[in-house]
Motif scaffolding. Structure first.
Motif, PDB file in Angstrom:
ATOM      1  N   GLY A 101      14.850 -77.899 -22.335  1.00 37.89           N
ATOM      2  CA  GLY A 101      13.728 -76.994 -22.519  1.00 37.89           C
ATOM      3  C   GLY A 101      12.614 -77.673 -23.288  1.00 37.89           C
ATOM      4  O   GLY A 101      12.714 -78.842 -23.691  1.00 37.89           O
ATOM      5  N   GLN A 102      11.548 -76.915 -23.529  1.00 38.56           N
ATOM      6  CA  GLN A 102      10.368 -77.451 -24.196  1.00 38.56           C
ATOM      7  C   GLN A 102      10.265 -77.017 -25.656  1.00 38.56           C
ATOM      8  O   GLN A 102       9.320 -77.377 -26.340  1.00 38.56           O
ATOM      9  CB  GLN A 102       9.103 -76.996 -23.439  1.00 38.56           C
ATOM     10  CG  GLN A 102       9.052 -77.476 -21.990  1.00 38.56           C
ATOM     11  CD  GLN A 102       9.077 -78.980 -21.879  1.00 38.56           C
ATOM     12  OE1 GLN A 102       8.371 -79.676 -22.595  1.00 38.56           O
ATOM     13  NE2 GLN A 102       9.901 -79.492 -20.964  1.00 38.56           N
ATOM     14  N   ALA A 115      12.694 -82.597 -41.245  1.00 35.19           N
ATOM     15  CA  ALA A 115      13.555 -82.570 -40.064  1.00 35.19           C
ATOM     16  C   ALA A 115      12.751 -82.127 -38.848  1.00 35.19           C
ATOM     17  O   ALA A 115      11.866 -81.270 -38.939  1.00 35.19           O
ATOM     18  CB  ALA A 115      14.725 -81.605 -40.273  1.00 35.19           C
ATOM     19  N   SER A 116      13.062 -82.724 -37.705  1.00 42.51           N
ATOM     20  CA  SER A 116      12.402 -82.324 -36.465  1.00 42.51           C
ATOM     21  C   SER A 116      13.391 -82.469 -35.324  1.00 42.51           C
ATOM     22  O   SER A 116      14.247 -83.361 -35.331  1.00 42.51           O
ATOM     23  CB  SER A 116      11.162 -83.190 -36.193  1.00 42.51           C
ATOM     24  OG  SER A 116      11.522 -84.561 -36.069  1.00 42.51           O
ATOM     25  N   GLY A 117      13.284 -81.568 -34.360  1.00 46.01           N
ATOM     26  CA  GLY A 117      14.191 -81.612 -33.219  1.00 46.01           C
ATOM     27  C   GLY A 117      13.552 -80.985 -32.003  1.00 46.01           C
ATOM     28  O   GLY A 117      12.542 -80.286 -32.087  1.00 46.01           O
ATOM     29  N   VAL A 165      21.947 -73.195 -31.400  1.00 43.90           N
ATOM     30  CA  VAL A 165      21.498 -71.847 -31.751  1.00 43.90           C
ATOM     31  C   VAL A 165      21.746 -70.932 -30.563  1.00 43.90           C
ATOM     32  O   VAL A 165      21.347 -71.242 -29.430  1.00 43.90           O
ATOM     33  CB  VAL A 165      19.998 -71.835 -32.121  1.00 43.90           C
ATOM     34  CG1 VAL A 165      19.555 -70.421 -32.461  1.00 43.90           C
ATOM     35  CG2 VAL A 165      19.730 -72.780 -33.281  1.00 43.90           C
ATOM     36  N   LYS A 166      22.387 -69.795 -30.813  1.00 46.08           N
ATOM     37  CA  LYS A 166      22.667 -68.829 -29.760  1.00 46.08           C
ATOM     38  C   LYS A 166      21.755 -67.629 -29.917  1.00 46.08           C
ATOM     39  O   LYS A 166      21.671 -67.030 -30.988  1.00 46.08           O
ATOM     40  CB  LYS A 166      24.134 -68.382 -29.824  1.00 46.08           C
ATOM     41  CG  LYS A 166      24.541 -67.444 -28.697  1.00 46.08           C
ATOM     42  CD  LYS A 166      26.024 -67.104 -28.796  1.00 46.08           C
ATOM     43  CE  LYS A 166      26.444 -66.185 -27.668  1.00 46.08           C
ATOM     44  NZ  LYS A 166      27.875 -65.803 -27.772  1.00 46.08           N
ATOM     45  N   VAL A 167      21.049 -67.294 -28.847  1.00 49.03           N
ATOM     46  CA  VAL A 167      20.162 -66.125 -28.828  1.00 49.03           C
ATOM     47  C   VAL A 167      20.650 -65.211 -27.719  1.00 49.03           C
ATOM     48  O   VAL A 167      20.354 -65.418 -26.543  1.00 49.03           O
ATOM     49  CB  VAL A 167      18.696 -66.525 -28.585  1.00 49.03           C
ATOM     50  CG1 VAL A 167      17.795 -65.296 -28.678  1.00 49.03           C
ATOM     51  CG2 VAL A 167      18.258 -67.587 -29.572  1.00 49.03           C
ATOM     52  N   GLY A 168      21.451 -64.202 -28.080  1.00 48.07           N
ATOM     53  CA  GLY A 168      22.056 -63.353 -27.060  1.00 48.07           C
ATOM     54  C   GLY A 168      23.000 -64.179 -26.200  1.00 48.07           C
ATOM     55  O   GLY A 168      23.847 -64.897 -26.715  1.00 48.07           O
ATOM     56  N   THR A 172       8.429 -74.506 -38.547  1.00 47.46           N
ATOM     57  CA  THR A 172       7.686 -74.247 -37.320  1.00 47.46           C
ATOM     58  C   THR A 172       8.671 -74.283 -36.159  1.00 47.46           C
ATOM     59  O   THR A 172       9.375 -75.280 -35.971  1.00 47.46           O
ATOM     60  CB  THR A 172       6.591 -75.304 -37.086  1.00 47.46           C
ATOM     61  OG1 THR A 172       5.709 -75.317 -38.203  1.00 47.46           O
ATOM     62  CG2 THR A 172       5.797 -74.988 -35.823  1.00 47.46           C
ATOM     63  N   VAL A 173       8.742 -73.196 -35.392  1.00 49.56           N
ATOM     64  CA  VAL A 173       9.671 -73.105 -34.262  1.00 49.56           C
ATOM     65  C   VAL A 173       8.916 -72.640 -33.031  1.00 49.56           C
ATOM     66  O   VAL A 173       8.118 -71.705 -33.101  1.00 49.56           O
ATOM     67  CB  VAL A 173      10.821 -72.115 -34.557  1.00 49.56           C
ATOM     68  CG1 VAL A 173      11.766 -72.039 -33.375  1.00 49.56           C
ATOM     69  CG2 VAL A 173      11.582 -72.523 -35.797  1.00 49.56           C
ATOM     70  N   THR A 174       9.157 -73.299 -31.917  1.00 50.71           N
ATOM     71  CA  THR A 174       8.604 -72.857 -30.638  1.00 50.71           C
ATOM     72  C   THR A 174       9.762 -72.646 -29.667  1.00 50.71           C
ATOM     73  O   THR A 174      10.863 -73.143 -29.882  1.00 50.71           O
ATOM     74  CB  THR A 174       7.629 -73.894 -30.052  1.00 50.71           C
ATOM     75  OG1 THR A 174       8.350 -75.096 -29.716  1.00 50.71           O
ATOM     76  CG2 THR A 174       6.529 -74.242 -31.042  1.00 50.71           C
ATOM     77  N   GLY A 175       9.522 -71.898 -28.609  1.00 50.80           N
ATOM     78  CA  GLY A 175      10.585 -71.645 -27.640  1.00 50.80           C
ATOM     79  C   GLY A 175      11.242 -70.299 -27.863  1.00 50.80           C
ATOM     80  O   GLY A 175      10.704 -69.417 -28.538  1.00 50.80           O
TER      81      GLY A 175
END
Length: 214
Positions: free
Chosen positions: A85-86, A78-80, A49-52, A113-116
């Motif tokens: 990173g955390q 699915a989980s990853g 995944v690209k964020v900027g 659910t997404v963190t980071g």
């Protein structure tokens, strides 16, 4: 967050069902996804995944907890986790297929659910990204399902057996590009605000310094 999507493909429901279970065939329709192993129930792979300017890679597994062929219903969990990173991502995807006008309607409910870093965009932007991704996936899947099958007695094309097939690195999923101009404008607006605040801070510091010298 919960996301709800629906798309149609121009093939009978049984064909669509078996196609969606052919993970290695449909994986290229998912931007940023790469399948490393699949045993019929568990998928191991990664998603970029690209964020900027930042690219985040999630590596993990997805398990089919339910495959009801008679009801044409499947549940995938699915989980990853970020490789550097955390951040984490977890999704429970429930898909139900039904016949519609000679084709197949696919209803998909995703509990995500997404963190980071990707989580900074919030529910609205992630939902917008999800809408566009599902649209791209549906178009790609429809194209693959309607590809010409080999005629009777015709041998399918095969790669040279002396050379193992090369695994191409997928392009990362670009969140800003996928979400479109509105998200880019929002990001630009935030950057502009930060720049203005920084400019104000610099001016205040200069004024304070000039006053202290007087």
């Amino acid at each position: 967050m919960e996301l709800q999507h629906e798309f149609t493909v121009p093939v009978p429901v049984d064909d669509a069902w078996h196609a969606l279970l052919d993970i290695e065939r449909v994986a290229p329709c998912l931007p940023g996804a790469a399948v490393e192993d699949y045993d019929g129930r568990t998928v191991t792979g990664s998603v970029k995944v690209k964020v900027g300017p930042v690219t985040v890679t999630y590596r993990g597994t997805a398990v089919f907890e339910e495959q009801d062929e008679s009801a044409h219903r499947m549940v995938l969990v699915a989980s990853g986790r970020e490789t550097r990173g955390q951040g984490t991502a977890r999704a429970t995807v429930t898909a139900a297929l039904s016949e519609r006008d000679g084709g197949t309607a696919v209803s998909v409910r995703t509990d995500l659910t997404v963190t980071g870093r990707p989580a900074q965009f919030g529910r609205g932007v992630l939902a917008e990204v999800g809408d566009r991704l599902v649209g791209q996936f549906a178009d790609c899947l429809a194209e693959r399902l309607t590809e010409r099958a080999p005629a009777a007695g015709e041998e399918p094309e095969r790669a040279d057996a002396t050379e193992p097939p090369a695994r191409e690195e997928p392009e990362p999923l670009d969140l800003l590009r996928t979400a479109g101009l509105p998200v880019a404008k929002r990001a630009a607006a935030v950057a502009a605000v930060v720049a203005v605040l920084a400019g104000v801070a610099v001016c205040l510091r200069r004024k304070r310094r000039s006053r202290s010298r007087q």
